[in-house]
Design an enzyme around this catalytic site. Sequence first.
Site, PDB file in Angstrom:
ATOM      1  N   ASP A 253      44.010  45.214  33.880  1.00 36.51           N
ATOM      2  CA  ASP A 253      42.887  44.309  33.609  1.00 36.51           C
ATOM      3  C   ASP A 253      41.567  44.959  33.984  1.00 36.51           C
ATOM      4  O   ASP A 253      41.502  45.735  34.959  1.00 36.51           O
ATOM      5  CB  ASP A 253      42.998  43.030  34.452  1.00 36.51           C
ATOM      6  CG  ASP A 253      44.046  42.060  33.947  1.00 36.51           C
ATOM      7  OD1 ASP A 253      44.602  42.304  32.869  1.00 36.51           O
ATOM      8  OD2 ASP A 253      44.300  41.069  34.659  1.00 36.51           O
ATOM      9  N   LYS A 255      38.358  44.720  36.028  1.00 32.82           N
ATOM     10  CA  LYS A 255      37.965  43.982  37.236  1.00 32.82           C
ATOM     11  C   LYS A 255      36.489  43.622  37.098  1.00 32.82           C
ATOM     12  O   LYS A 255      35.623  44.482  37.231  1.00 32.82           O
ATOM     13  CB  LYS A 255      38.216  44.804  38.502  1.00 32.82           C
ATOM     14  CG  LYS A 255      38.037  43.992  39.768  1.00 32.82           C
ATOM     15  CD  LYS A 255      38.352  44.805  41.011  1.00 32.82           C
ATOM     16  CE  LYS A 255      38.426  43.906  42.239  1.00 32.82           C
ATOM     17  NZ  LYS A 255      37.239  43.057  42.410  1.00 32.82           N
ATOM     18  N   GLU A 304      37.446  34.772  36.641  1.00 33.74           N
ATOM     19  CA  GLU A 304      36.142  35.130  37.192  1.00 33.74           C
ATOM     20  C   GLU A 304      35.056  34.423  36.390  1.00 33.74           C
ATOM     21  O   GLU A 304      35.216  34.183  35.193  1.00 33.74           O
ATOM     22  CB  GLU A 304      35.902  36.644  37.101  1.00 33.74           C
ATOM     23  CG  GLU A 304      36.861  37.488  37.896  1.00 33.74           C
ATOM     24  CD  GLU A 304      36.297  37.875  39.256  1.00 33.74           C
ATOM     25  OE1 GLU A 304      35.066  37.834  39.430  1.00 33.74           O
ATOM     26  OE2 GLU A 304      37.101  38.235  40.136  1.00 33.74           O
ATOM     27  N   PHE A 342      42.284  35.540  33.667  1.00 31.61           N
ATOM     28  CA  PHE A 342      43.291  36.600  33.615  1.00 31.61           C
ATOM     29  C   PHE A 342      44.678  36.099  34.005  1.00 31.61           C
ATOM     30  O   PHE A 342      45.639  36.867  33.975  1.00 31.61           O
ATOM     31  CB  PHE A 342      42.908  37.790  34.493  1.00 31.61           C
ATOM     32  CG  PHE A 342      42.546  37.434  35.916  1.00 31.61           C
ATOM     33  CD1 PHE A 342      43.519  37.070  36.840  1.00 31.61           C
ATOM     34  CD2 PHE A 342      41.230  37.483  36.329  1.00 31.61           C
ATOM     35  CE1 PHE A 342      43.185  36.751  38.138  1.00 31.61           C
ATOM     36  CE2 PHE A 342      40.883  37.169  37.639  1.00 31.61           C
ATOM     37  CZ  PHE A 342      41.872  36.807  38.546  1.00 31.61           C
ATOM     38  N   ARG A 413      48.553  39.768  49.709  1.00 32.56           N
ATOM     39  CA  ARG A 413      48.002  41.029  49.247  1.00 32.56           C
ATOM     40  C   ARG A 413      49.171  42.012  49.176  1.00 32.56           C
ATOM     41  O   ARG A 413      49.313  42.923  49.986  1.00 32.56           O
ATOM     42  CB  ARG A 413      46.916  41.530  50.201  1.00 32.56           C
ATOM     43  CG  ARG A 413      46.060  42.638  49.623  1.00 32.56           C
ATOM     44  CD  ARG A 413      45.025  43.110  50.622  1.00 32.56           C
ATOM     45  NE  ARG A 413      44.080  42.088  51.012  1.00 32.56           N
ATOM     46  CZ  ARG A 413      43.006  41.754  50.299  1.00 32.56           C
ATOM     47  NH1 ARG A 413      42.777  42.353  49.144  1.00 32.56           N
ATOM     48  NH2 ARG A 413      42.191  40.819  50.722  1.00 32.56           N
TER      49      ARG A 413
END
Length: 551
Positions: A253, A255, A304, A342, A413
Amino acid sequence: MWTHGCADHSSRLTGTGPQVAAHPLPGRVSVVGGRMTDVLLADVAATSAGLAATRSRLAKRALLVDLLRRSAPDEVPVVARYLAGELRQRRTGLGWRSLQHLPDPAVEPTLDVLGVDATFERMAGLSGPGSAGARAALAAELFGAATGTEQRFLAGLVAGEVRQGALDALLLDAVAEAAGVPVASVRRAAMLAGASEPVAVAALAAPDPAAARAALDAFGLTVGRPVRPMLAASAPDVASAVAGFDGRPLVVDAKLDGIRIQVHRDGDDVRVFTRSLDDITARVPEVVAAVRALPVRSAVLDGEALAVGADGRPRPFQETAARSATRDAELAAATTLHPFFFDVLHLDGRDLLDVPLTDRLAALDAVAAGHLVERVRTDDAGVAQEAFARWVADGQEGVLVKDAAAPYEAGRRGGAWVKVKPRHTLDLVVLAVERGSGRRVGSLSNIHLGARDPEGGGFVMLGKTFKGMTDEMLAWQTTRFRELEVADDGWTVTLRPEQVVEIAFDGVQRSPRYPGGLALRFARVLRYREDKGAAEADTIGTVRALAAPAG
């Protein structure tokens, strides 16, 4: 105001209640099985000190488990947040400047965590004429009732400078151990609840592990309630990121240089949340309108929002951030935010958290045309690198390399998503340094960064950082900066501008806080340059040139 007293403890105990055990502090008792006890701030401060004193993950977890088991359900949210080094109140009106001259400390610890939290809540609610005086009076009363150790801990909480290594993931592990339930159950519940505190309360208030497991299983994805966003690990370059997936199918993707948003739609009701799960729906009507126009009944979308110029390039990040943080009609009219998605976590009654990314993307493509983050599917590092170069040239932050088969692991994460951003570095001069707190008490920690100004003479400050410093660096710079000391106001030590430091950062943004009008984004220390003098440091002109493409 500050303590509940022994009478409160005894009134909460009965002859048929849980077993009473001796408390580490004289004259206090705690209830082990039911955890019905008032936790003193001294308990939390002592645990925090213990966390800072060890690097062992097992030792840290043991300290957390011990304190959580001694905390009553209504104390758990406060204890958990304090152990994470944070106040529950986002703003109290206090800062280091207002805490430089504290009253004499108390001799004995008497403050309990609920009383302290209530006082900070009162401070946060103050506004208007007379609020500064009322806040100062509350602070004086609070700190006057605190011991020296407690004063230092409270000051660290106020400034966000409690550095003890009690990360949220470690706290959740401790909750699992204290409640006797699998870690996976706690983590998933926290993901779906969007916060650790309610999950800790649910698990620790249960009478036995089976009941705790049932309480955790009750947390589910609810449209309208934000979940913790999935996070990405980092790699130094695209080739390393791709190699880490061992040839598995990937999605790469762009960013985007915007703000992370999570959008929930239930019929015509649309709510927009930030990465930190703050509700900003009222501030972004254009995002609400865009999602309301999608051909869906219910959805949870991850993406986003960013401001885009007439040329299609993203506007500087601070324009997006400022637009999303205000309800100002004039600013809203001048800057429009565009949503780009996304991922999708829920669609028309179906939860998609556990399905592979490729399936989620197929569902997303079917409903969000015109609002999709650009992506490529490849396991070829060369193709991914070409995409990276193209998107960075277009003004984006970099790429996210994703495992095409991975589920949505909210709040983690892990290795399923890996981000790659171009790394900028500058050689700057340390202008001043601040005293450390928490684990860094006794060290000179947060450094003020300056770029050389050949035209005006001197240096232009670009911000501060304590990121990236090892213990060895801290020890070295504490000695070194005392050698360069010009003045010391009790918190900030002003230095002769001689020491050069190499700083890595993610970008340059405009900032009215600093004289040059610029600040570094996510600055972190790489190394101190003993081979360079201040006259060889990078100039403010170099910094302005880095900022120019985004302006």
